[in-house]
Design an enzyme around this catalytic site. Structure first.
Site, PDB file in Angstrom:
ATOM      1  N   HIS A  53      17.306 -36.293   4.527  1.00  0.00           N
ATOM      2  CA  HIS A  53      16.495 -35.093   4.732  1.00  0.00           C
ATOM      3  C   HIS A  53      15.411 -35.389   5.767  1.00  0.00           C
ATOM      4  O   HIS A  53      14.999 -36.541   5.945  1.00  0.00           O
ATOM      5  CB  HIS A  53      15.827 -34.666   3.432  1.00  0.00           C
ATOM      6  CG  HIS A  53      16.755 -34.016   2.465  1.00  0.00           C
ATOM      7  ND1 HIS A  53      16.324 -33.108   1.529  1.00  0.00           N
ATOM      8  CD2 HIS A  53      18.087 -34.142   2.262  1.00  0.00           C
ATOM      9  CE1 HIS A  53      17.352 -32.702   0.801  1.00  0.00           C
ATOM     10  NE2 HIS A  53      18.428 -33.319   1.229  1.00  0.00           N
ATOM     11  N   GLU A  55      12.200 -34.840   5.746  1.00  0.00           N
ATOM     12  CA  GLU A  55      10.988 -35.448   5.198  1.00  0.00           C
ATOM     13  C   GLU A  55      11.174 -36.945   4.948  1.00  0.00           C
ATOM     14  O   GLU A  55      10.269 -37.743   5.222  1.00  0.00           O
ATOM     15  CB  GLU A  55      10.581 -34.771   3.879  1.00  0.00           C
ATOM     16  CG  GLU A  55      10.254 -33.311   4.020  1.00  0.00           C
ATOM     17  CD  GLU A  55      11.422 -32.387   3.705  1.00  0.00           C
ATOM     18  OE1 GLU A  55      11.188 -31.306   3.150  1.00  0.00           O
ATOM     19  OE2 GLU A  55      12.590 -32.749   4.016  1.00  0.00           O
ATOM     20  N   CYS A  83      12.337 -29.974  -1.140  1.00  0.00           N
ATOM     21  CA  CYS A  83      13.153 -29.999  -2.357  1.00  0.00           C
ATOM     22  C   CYS A  83      12.536 -31.000  -3.345  1.00  0.00           C
ATOM     23  O   CYS A  83      11.584 -31.710  -3.002  1.00  0.00           O
ATOM     24  CB  CYS A  83      14.585 -30.403  -2.005  1.00  0.00           C
ATOM     25  SG  CYS A  83      14.759 -32.155  -1.566  1.00  0.00           S
ATOM     26  N   CYS A  86      12.386 -34.666  -1.949  1.00  0.00           N
ATOM     27  CA  CYS A  86      11.379 -34.851  -0.910  1.00  0.00           C
ATOM     28  C   CYS A  86       9.971 -34.717  -1.481  1.00  0.00           C
ATOM     29  O   CYS A  86       9.063 -35.461  -1.087  1.00  0.00           O
ATOM     30  CB  CYS A  86      11.620 -33.885   0.238  1.00  0.00           C
ATOM     31  SG  CYS A  86      13.167 -34.269   1.111  1.00  0.00           S
TER      32      CYS A  86
END
Length: 150
Positions: A53, A55, A83, A86
């Protein structure tokens, strides 16, 4: 630079994700002096990893830049509400502030589904949503519309 300037950098990274067939999420991390020390965008398809991801990439780069796992005093700018994975990484990295663009009604962990930053963990970053929200949401809408049209 201001919040919108940093979010514009995250949007540029999200556009790079689109160019690679990835969901358009971009992220930058800024230190207390205003320097960008971490960048990332989604690479789940490219890396074949659920962990890739935006992040997570930005946090990893920022930790390497500071040579520390603690990102105290740093701010994270991301185009989409983080999410749960993260949000957990943000808490564990001790980031001081989180700014996001669009809400994520399916898996958002900063208020849309749950707000992990309100739970009694050892650290809770300040949270601000809606930075360039329309532009960030449009990136997502356009990406998924093109997928449906295929």
């Amino acid at each position: 630079m201001n919040h919108e300037d940093y979010m514009k950098q995250a949007i540029q990274l999200a556009r790079q994700a689109v160019d690679q067939g990835e969901v358009p999420v971009g992220c930058v991390i800024v230190d207390g002096e205003g320097a960008v020390i971490g960048k990332g965008y989604n690479r789940r398809e490219q890396n074949r990893s659920a962990l890739a991801h935006a992040e997570i990439e930005a946090i990893s780069e920022a930790c390497a830049a500071l040579k520390d796992w603690r990102l105290t005093g740093c701010s994270l700018y991301v185009t989409l509400e983080p999410c749960p994975m993260c949000a957990g990484a943000i808490i564990n990295a001790r980031l001081s502030k989180v700014f996001y663009g669009a809400k994520e009604p399916v898996s958002g962990a900063c208020g849309s589904v749950i707000n992990l930053f309100m739970e009694p963990f050892g650290h809770s970053p300040q949270l601000v949503g809606g930075i360039l929200e329309a532009e960030c949401a449009a990136l997502m809408s356009e990406f998924f519309k093109k997928l449906r049209d295929k």
